[in-house]
Design a protein around this motif. Sequence first.
Motif, PDB file in Angstrom:
ATOM      1  N   GLY A   1       0.838  -1.190   0.000  1.00 39.26           N
ATOM      2  CA  GLY A   1       0.000   0.000   0.000  1.00 39.26           C
ATOM      3  C   GLY A   1       0.873   1.240   0.000  1.00 39.26           C
ATOM      4  N   PRO A   2       0.270   2.412   0.066  1.00 33.45           N
ATOM      5  CA  PRO A   2       1.052   3.657   0.071  1.00 33.45           C
ATOM      6  C   PRO A   2       1.942   3.753   1.319  1.00 33.45           C
ATOM      7  N   GLU A   3       3.059   4.461   1.172  1.00 32.89           N
ATOM      8  CA  GLU A   3       3.924   4.684   2.342  1.00 32.89           C
ATOM      9  C   GLU A   3       3.254   5.680   3.298  1.00 32.89           C
ATOM     10  N   HIS A   4       3.410   5.425   4.581  1.00 30.13           N
ATOM     11  CA  HIS A   4       2.926   6.389   5.572  1.00 30.13           C
ATOM     12  C   HIS A   4       3.901   6.415   6.743  1.00 30.13           C
ATOM     13  N   ASP A   5       3.771   7.431   7.577  1.00 27.98           N
ATOM     14  CA  ASP A   5       4.681   7.630   8.712  1.00 27.98           C
ATOM     15  C   ASP A   5       6.139   7.636   8.270  1.00 27.98           C
ATOM     16  N   VAL A   6       6.404   8.388   7.212  1.00 24.19           N
ATOM     17  CA  VAL A   6       7.776   8.489   6.696  1.00 24.19           C
ATOM     18  C   VAL A   6       8.621   9.314   7.662  1.00 24.19           C
ATOM     19  N   ALA A   7       9.822   8.830   7.946  1.00 26.10           N
ATOM     20  CA  ALA A   7      10.729   9.544   8.852  1.00 26.10           C
ATOM     21  C   ALA A   7      12.165   9.270   8.423  1.00 26.10           C
ATOM     22  N   SER A   8      13.076  10.156   8.785  1.00 33.78           N
ATOM     23  CA  SER A   8      14.475   9.995   8.412  1.00 33.78           C
ATOM     24  C   SER A   8      15.374  10.386   9.575  1.00 33.78           C
ATOM     25  N   ALA A   9      16.650   9.981   9.479  1.00 33.76           N
ATOM     26  CA  ALA A   9      17.593  10.267  10.564  1.00 33.76           C
ATOM     27  C   ALA A   9      19.019  10.167  10.053  1.00 33.76           C
ATOM     28  N   LEU A  10      19.933  10.821  10.772  1.00 31.73           N
ATOM     29  CA  LEU A  10      21.370  10.645  10.601  1.00 31.73           C
ATOM     30  C   LEU A  10      21.872   9.718  11.690  1.00 31.73           C
ATOM     31  N   LEU A  11      22.839   8.848  11.355  1.00 31.11           N
ATOM     32  CA  LEU A  11      23.303   7.846  12.310  1.00 31.11           C
ATOM     33  C   LEU A  11      24.818   7.867  12.454  1.00 31.11           C
ATOM     34  N   PRO A  12      25.347   8.394  13.553  1.00 31.12           N
ATOM     35  CA  PRO A  12      26.765   8.157  13.838  1.00 31.12           C
ATOM     36  C   PRO A  12      26.962   6.672  14.092  1.00 31.12           C
ATOM     37  N   MET A  13      28.067   6.113  13.630  1.00 34.35           N
ATOM     38  CA  MET A  13      28.241   4.661  13.646  1.00 34.35           C
ATOM     39  C   MET A  13      29.599   4.244  14.190  1.00 34.35           C
ATOM     40  N   GLY A  14      29.649   2.993  14.610  1.00 31.96           N
ATOM     41  CA  GLY A  14      30.921   2.338  14.886  1.00 31.96           C
ATOM     42  C   GLY A  14      31.767   2.990  15.952  1.00 31.96           C
ATOM     43  N   GLY A  15      31.160   3.631  16.942  1.00 25.57           N
ATOM     44  CA  GLY A  15      31.925   4.216  18.029  1.00 25.57           C
ATOM     45  C   GLY A  15      32.678   5.475  17.675  1.00 25.57           C
ATOM     46  N   ALA A  16      32.276   6.144  16.589  1.00 27.31           N
ATOM     47  CA  ALA A  16      33.010   7.329  16.132  1.00 27.31           C
ATOM     48  C   ALA A  16      32.583   8.584  16.879  1.00 27.31           C
ATOM     49  N   VAL A  17      32.647   8.533  18.194  1.00 26.02           N
ATOM     50  CA  VAL A  17      32.369   9.696  19.039  1.00 26.02           C
ATOM     51  C   VAL A  17      33.431   9.769  20.131  1.00 26.02           C
ATOM     52  N   SER A  18      33.658  10.959  20.614  1.00 26.48           N
ATOM     53  CA  SER A  18      34.602  11.183  21.716  1.00 26.48           C
ATOM     54  C   SER A  18      33.851  11.653  22.952  1.00 26.48           C
ATOM     55  N   ASN A  19      34.500  11.482  24.092  1.00 25.08           N
ATOM     56  CA  ASN A  19      33.961  11.932  25.378  1.00 25.08           C
ATOM     57  C   ASN A  19      32.636  11.253  25.699  1.00 25.08           C
ATOM     58  N   VAL A  20      32.694   9.947  25.922  1.00 23.76           N
ATOM     59  CA  VAL A  20      31.491   9.163  26.221  1.00 23.76           C
ATOM     60  C   VAL A  20      31.367   8.830  27.700  1.00 23.76           C
ATOM     61  N   ALA A  21      32.268   9.362  28.519  1.00 14.86           N
ATOM     62  CA  ALA A  21      32.201   9.050  29.950  1.00 14.86           C
ATOM     63  C   ALA A  21      32.902  10.129  30.756  1.00 14.86           C
ATOM     64  N   GLY A  22      32.479  10.255  31.991  1.00 13.40           N
ATOM     65  CA  GLY A  22      33.110  11.131  32.969  1.00 13.40           C
ATOM     66  C   GLY A  22      33.257  10.385  34.277  1.00 13.40           C
ATOM     67  N   LYS A  23      33.482  11.114  35.351  1.00 14.13           N
ATOM     68  CA  LYS A  23      33.715  10.462  36.632  1.00 14.13           C
ATOM     69  C   LYS A  23      32.557   9.568  37.034  1.00 14.13           C
ATOM     70  N   ASN A  24      31.320  10.040  36.848  1.00 13.57           N
ATOM     71  CA  ASN A  24      30.155   9.270  37.299  1.00 13.57           C
ATOM     72  C   ASN A  24      29.058   9.194  36.245  1.00 13.57           C
ATOM     73  N   TRP A  25      29.439   9.334  34.968  1.00 15.03           N
ATOM     74  CA  TRP A  25      28.434   9.268  33.907  1.00 15.03           C
ATOM     75  C   TRP A  25      28.991   8.562  32.687  1.00 15.03           C
ATOM     76  N   MET A  26      28.082   8.021  31.859  1.00 16.55           N
ATOM     77  CA  MET A  26      28.482   7.345  30.634  1.00 16.55           C
ATOM     78  C   MET A  26      27.372   7.398  29.608  1.00 16.55           C
ATOM     79  N   LEU A  27      27.775   7.356  28.321  1.00 19.89           N
ATOM     80  CA  LEU A  27      26.826   7.291  27.217  1.00 19.89           C
ATOM     81  C   LEU A  27      26.697   5.850  26.761  1.00 19.89           C
ATOM     82  N   ILE A  28      25.468   5.453  26.388  1.00 13.90           N
ATOM     83  CA  ILE A  28      25.237   4.094  25.914  1.00 13.90           C
ATOM     84  C   ILE A  28      24.424   4.118  24.622  1.00 13.90           C
ATOM     85  N   GLY A  29      24.359   2.965  23.947  1.00  9.34           N
ATOM     86  CA  GLY A  29      23.513   2.804  22.776  1.00  9.34           C
ATOM     87  C   GLY A  29      23.845   3.779  21.663  1.00  9.34           C
ATOM     88  N   ASP A  30      22.797   4.303  21.024  1.00  9.38           N
ATOM     89  CA  ASP A  30      22.989   5.233  19.910  1.00  9.38           C
ATOM     90  C   ASP A  30      23.773   6.474  20.320  1.00  9.38           C
TER      91      ASP A  30
END
Length: 421
Positions: free
Chosen positions: A264-293
């Motif tokens: 049928g016709p497309e509906h609820d179309v959405a888009s996004a940009l995705l950083p991948m493969g751990g290509a980010v810096s500064n994912v943790a501090g003394k008592n915090w951390m980033l997870i997942g996406d």
Amino acid sequence: MGDVSTTFDVLIIGAGPSGASAAVHAARAGLQTLLIDASVFPRDKTCGDGLTPRAIHQLDLLGVGDQVTSSYSNKGLKLHGFGGSVEAPWPDTYVTNRGSAMARSAFDDLLFRLAQSYAEVTTWENASAENAVLDGNDLKAVVVNHGGVEKTVSAKFVIVADGVRSPFGKKLGRVWHRNEVYGIAARAYCETPLSDEPWIHSHVELRDEEGTVQPGYGWIFPLGNGSVNVGCGALSTDKRPAKINTKKLLSFYASQRRQAWQLGPEHDVASALLPMGGAVSNVAGKNWMLIGDAAACVNPLNGEGIDYGLETAAMAVETITANQKRDLTLVWPHVLRDAYGETFMLARTAARLLTYPQFLPLAGPLAFRGPLQKAIMPAAARLMGNLITEEDRDILAQAWGAAGSAISWARKGSPLWDSTL
């Protein structure tokens, strides 16, 4: 600063699959947890909705695997392109060979309600983390706008699970390195009488309306509910950006599949940009951390992120409980690199090849129509899904491991969850 709340053991920012499952693991560890999200559930998110056996295994550990797979399950992946097709069943060598797919509005709501069922978990919807109260790398408090009321939340540990854009992660210094491969994707839903098809389908020969091969793939993931998730994704870097309109490409791709799938016709179309493969810096501090996406834990070869989100949620809580009095600034990046470093570095390198316009038109026909078709493509699907186990010792798996070690050494200066810039 507004009302000051009770201090929690753990504050989790973002209640998608990563954050909600982290709340469950924290509750099971006896930690008083506050789980907040800027939206009100149920809510949607741009995603392919596929659940690999890695994700199902994590859902089994959470106690909801059967609930997900009882409504729909799949056998594996069918790859199409360049005049050929290959079936790649989920391997029996992994802990489970069940796959599934579920619309994110339903999937996220399921895990959010699971987290709510624990007495140790307090949930705030319509609650956005606005500001960080920092003392160096120590996150002393988080200012939260909860339904228009400003509250200051203190917690021993903070887990940031606020998605690919990670607005709160940015406040803590998170940097996304766009010189590494990242994804651009769009998805829609279409009704079809074929929604119980027991395979997920990927078309790696993704052409635009002019017939040009794009560095990515299209997908059709049956959902078992009378509809399918239809989408397309392309790989890009800052030096070789994918020059496409993803929503326009999605519409063209759906039109190509419409007759075969009775779409049928497309509906609820959405888009996004995705950083991948751990290509980010500064994912943790003394008592915090980033997870997942938020920590760019997305497979560069297939765009899969749910399995890594669920896994890093469990890993984060394990790290917290094992390091109650330690600074996590270096600990958490080390945990991520130990779990995914070689795999992600190799996947990023392989994905980078796909951004060269000449690569796919040359390699695609060899892979799909050449004499090694049946050996290469199922193995490629297994590797793309990161479903290699210690017992999985065939030649290609060994080659993958050896290549990973070599590439990790050759690209040792490439960013991979660096703790500092």
